[in-house]
Design a protein around this motif. Structure first.
Motif, PDB file in Angstrom:
ATOM      1  N   LEU A  54       0.845  -1.207   0.000  1.00  0.00           N
ATOM      2  CA  LEU A  54       0.000   0.000   0.000  1.00  0.00           C
ATOM      3  C   LEU A  54       0.875   1.250   0.000  1.00  0.00           C
ATOM      4  O   LEU A  54       0.649   2.201  -0.753  1.00  0.00           O
ATOM      5  CB  LEU A  54      -0.906  -0.006   1.240  1.00  0.00           C
ATOM      6  N   THR A  57       2.435   1.646  -3.406  1.00  0.00           N
ATOM      7  CA  THR A  57       1.426   2.122  -4.374  1.00  0.00           C
ATOM      8  C   THR A  57       1.159   3.598  -4.177  1.00  0.00           C
ATOM      9  O   THR A  57       1.085   4.371  -5.128  1.00  0.00           O
ATOM     10  CB  THR A  57       0.107   1.336  -4.202  1.00  0.00           C
ATOM     11  N   LYS A  58       1.068   3.964  -2.884  1.00  0.00           N
ATOM     12  CA  LYS A  58       0.812   5.368  -2.570  1.00  0.00           C
ATOM     13  C   LYS A  58       1.929   6.255  -3.119  1.00  0.00           C
ATOM     14  O   LYS A  58       1.676   7.281  -3.732  1.00  0.00           O
ATOM     15  CB  LYS A  58       0.721   5.524  -1.040  1.00  0.00           C
TER      16      LYS A  58
END
Ligand code: ZN
Length: 332
Positions: A54, A57-58
């Motif tokens: 995550l 991806t961020k």
């Protein structure tokens, strides 16, 4: 009492367990323990892995957002640069126009016969307002003014082929003005380099205007006028070609003064034009429709009013087949 009994029973049970049974229980215990450990471990590890993903991806999204805004800015910069280039082009055209007007005001050949003021009363005076070099950012405004006074004019247009002026070309035609041609490129060095260049430029403009408006224009104004001294091609070759094509060319016998280096104020344009109109029975007034010609737009309402107030015999008309040819270099 009963508690003691229960404990006693348990002890008896424990003591009576066989080794196999104990092993089985231990295995069972271990299995339960492993299961519990796995049940804790799997979600924990998964959470960590997901968390890392995550985060990555961020970061990627953030980077991409940064790149997008950079690209957006770059795009806006190039749009701005294109606008500046266009403005520069319009200014360059302005320099050419200065050239037109300064060189030849004395060369105007009057094709009107001498006239008496009585003739004016009898036959009337005809004034033709002509706008060269458009369409421009001011064309719509010029059309609004002409519509307000219910006056028809003539627009000698060039080819603004980016599609942004399609509605303007059409509006000129739809509102009853005459659509004349003034070369596609307005580049003297190109159109006057040879008869072939002149012909091909004319052909391009003619087709372009036909596609935009459905009209085949039959009127032409030479950039710089037919008396221009820039052309490397004999003017008579070009006028003969226009003649063969059934196209009439018009010069002017009054310059409104908006093409000169001095750039007249709107009042000066009106004054300069009105000082010349009374000495003509047929007056073809040269004006310009271009980004650097704000004063022409401001002059137009005052000029129309002044012409209309001149006398009862003067009318403002668009150029048609019937209009007397006003040419610096006669076609025949
Ligand atoms: Zn011009």
């Amino acid at each position: 009492m009963s508690t003691e009994q229960n404990e006693g029973t348990k002890k008896i049970q424990k003591r009576s367990m066989t080794p196999e049974r104990r092993k089985r229980i231990n295995r069972l215990k271990k299995m339960i323990m492993y299961t519990v450990v796995l049940m804790i471990l799997i979600p924990t590890v998964s959470s960590i892995i997901l968390g890392v993903r995550l985060y990555r991806t961020k970061r990627t999204v953030e980077t991409m957002a940064g790149q997008i805004s950079f690209l957006e800015k770059a795009l806006q910069d190039s749009i701005d640069a294109a606008d500046r280039a266009e403005a520069l082009l319009e200014i360059n055209e302005g320099i050419w126009r200065e050239y037109e007007a300064e060189q030849y005001p004395e060369m105007i050949q009057e094709q009107e016969e001498n006239f008496e003021n009585d003739d004016i009363a009898e036959e009337g005076r005809k004034v033709y307002l002509t706008f060269d070099d458009g369409p421009s950012i001011y064309t719509e405004e010029l059309l609004d003014i002409l519509a307000r006074y219910d006056v028809k004019a003539t627009f000698f247009v060039t080819g603004k082929g980016k599609g942004s002026y399609g509605d303007t070309y059409r509006r000129i035609v739809e509102e009853g003005h005459t659509l004349g041609m003034h070369s596609y490129s307005h580049e003297y060095s190109n159109i006057y380099a040879s008869l072939e260049n002149f012909q091909s430029d004319l052909e391009i403009l003619r087709n372009f205007l036909y596609n935009e408006t459905g009209i085949v224009s039959r009127f032409y104004r030479f950039p710089g006028g037919s008396s221009n001294k820039v052309s490397e091609t004999d003017i008579h070759e070009m006028t003969a070609y226009l003649d063969a094509m059934g196209i009439s060319y018009f010069d002017w016998n009054i310059s409104a003064g908006d093409a000169t280096n001095m750039s007249f104020s709107s009042d000066q344009i009106v004054e300069h034009t009105m000082s010349q109109i009374p000495s003509h029975r047929v007056a073809v007034v040269l004006m310009h429709d271009a980004a650097d010609k704000r004063s022409t737009v401001d002059a137009l309402p005052k000029l129309i009013e002044a012409i209309q107030e001149l006398d009862d015999h003067t009318e403002i008309l668009p150029i048609t087949e019937e209009t007397m040819l006003i040419q610096h270099v006669p076609s025949k």
